[in-house]
Motif scaffolding. Structure first.
Motif, PDB file in Angstrom:
ATOM      1  N   SER A  85       0.828  -1.200   0.000  1.00 51.38           N
ATOM      2  CA  SER A  85       0.000   0.000   0.000  1.00 51.38           C
ATOM      3  C   SER A  85       0.864   1.252   0.000  1.00 51.38           C
ATOM      4  N   MET A  86       2.042   1.186   0.623  1.00 52.04           N
ATOM      5  CA  MET A  86       2.952   2.336   0.596  1.00 52.04           C
ATOM      6  C   MET A  86       3.473   2.568  -0.816  1.00 52.04           C
ATOM      7  N   THR A  87       3.792   1.507  -1.538  1.00 52.57           N
ATOM      8  CA  THR A  87       4.274   1.693  -2.910  1.00 52.57           C
ATOM      9  C   THR A  87       3.152   2.211  -3.791  1.00 52.57           C
ATOM     10  N   ASN A  88       1.924   1.804  -3.525  1.00 52.97           N
ATOM     11  CA  ASN A  88       0.790   2.304  -4.299  1.00 52.97           C
ATOM     12  C   ASN A  88       0.479   3.751  -3.956  1.00 52.97           C
ATOM     13  N   SER A  89       0.896   4.211  -2.791  1.00 56.90           N
ATOM     14  CA  SER A  89       0.578   5.570  -2.374  1.00 56.90           C
ATOM     15  C   SER A  89       1.584   6.591  -2.886  1.00 56.90           C
ATOM     16  N   SER A  90       2.556   6.169  -3.672  1.00 60.44           N
ATOM     17  CA  SER A  90       3.537   7.122  -4.204  1.00 60.44           C
ATOM     18  C   SER A  90       2.850   8.163  -5.078  1.00 60.44           C
TER      19      SER A  90
ATOM     20  N   PHE B 178       1.620  10.814  -2.758  1.00 59.16           N
ATOM     21  CA  PHE B 178       2.709  11.635  -2.244  1.00 59.16           C
ATOM     22  C   PHE B 178       3.213  12.614  -3.311  1.00 59.16           C
ATOM     23  N   LYS B 179       3.260  12.169  -4.547  1.00 52.97           N
ATOM     24  CA  LYS B 179       3.660  13.073  -5.629  1.00 52.97           C
ATOM     25  C   LYS B 179       2.652  14.216  -5.782  1.00 52.97           C
ATOM     26  N   ASN B 180       1.377  13.883  -5.662  1.00 51.32           N
ATOM     27  CA  ASN B 180       0.330  14.902  -5.739  1.00 51.32           C
ATOM     28  C   ASN B 180       0.466  15.899  -4.588  1.00 51.32           C
TER      29      ASN B 180
END
Length: 128
Positions: free
Chosen positions: A76-81, A84-86
């Motif tokens: 889920s952290m990798t999917n949340s990149s 984070f970019k936004n």
């Protein structure tokens, strides 16, 4: 001859006795008794092994759950990149806007004359 007859009779008796002992030793009730003895001796050790295995299984299940949970958190952290970019781009925009507002307010202050009232406030002359 008497001696030979006697030896033959003794041999027959010992053979029959040996055969009887063999039958008695291998009788089903004796076999069941031996089996019962074996179970009584080995059962406590088997029960201890079973409880140890159950304990290890519970510990390993807990560890497996922890690892699976950690893996899902990492995924889920990798999917949340993307998020984070936004957030990063929104923060950069906010910083740029803040800088633009600061620059425009600095211009306003330079343009305003020292004797004119500032926004929302009046100059009061105290008689002193």
């Amino acid at each position: 001859m008497d001696d030979q007859e006697m030896q033959l009779k003794v041999r027959r008796v010992t053979d029959k006795f040996t055969e009887s002992m063999y039958v008695l030793a291998n009788e089903p009730s004796v076999a069941l008794y031996r089996l019962q003895e074996h179970v009584r001796r080995s059962l406590p050790e088997l029960v201890q092994h079973k409880t140890d295995m159950q304990s290890w299984e519970e510990q390993s299940q807990g560890s497996i759950y922890t690892v699976e949970y950690a893996c899902s958190a990492v995924k889920s952290m990798t999917n949340s990149s993307v998020y984070f970019k936004n957030i990063d781009s929104l923060l950069r925009q906010a910083i740029n806007m803040k800088e633009q507002i600061s620059i425009s307010q600095g211009r306003r202050k330079k343009i305003m004359e020292p004797g004119t009232p500032k926004e929302g406030g009046e100059r009061h002359n105290s008689g002193m």
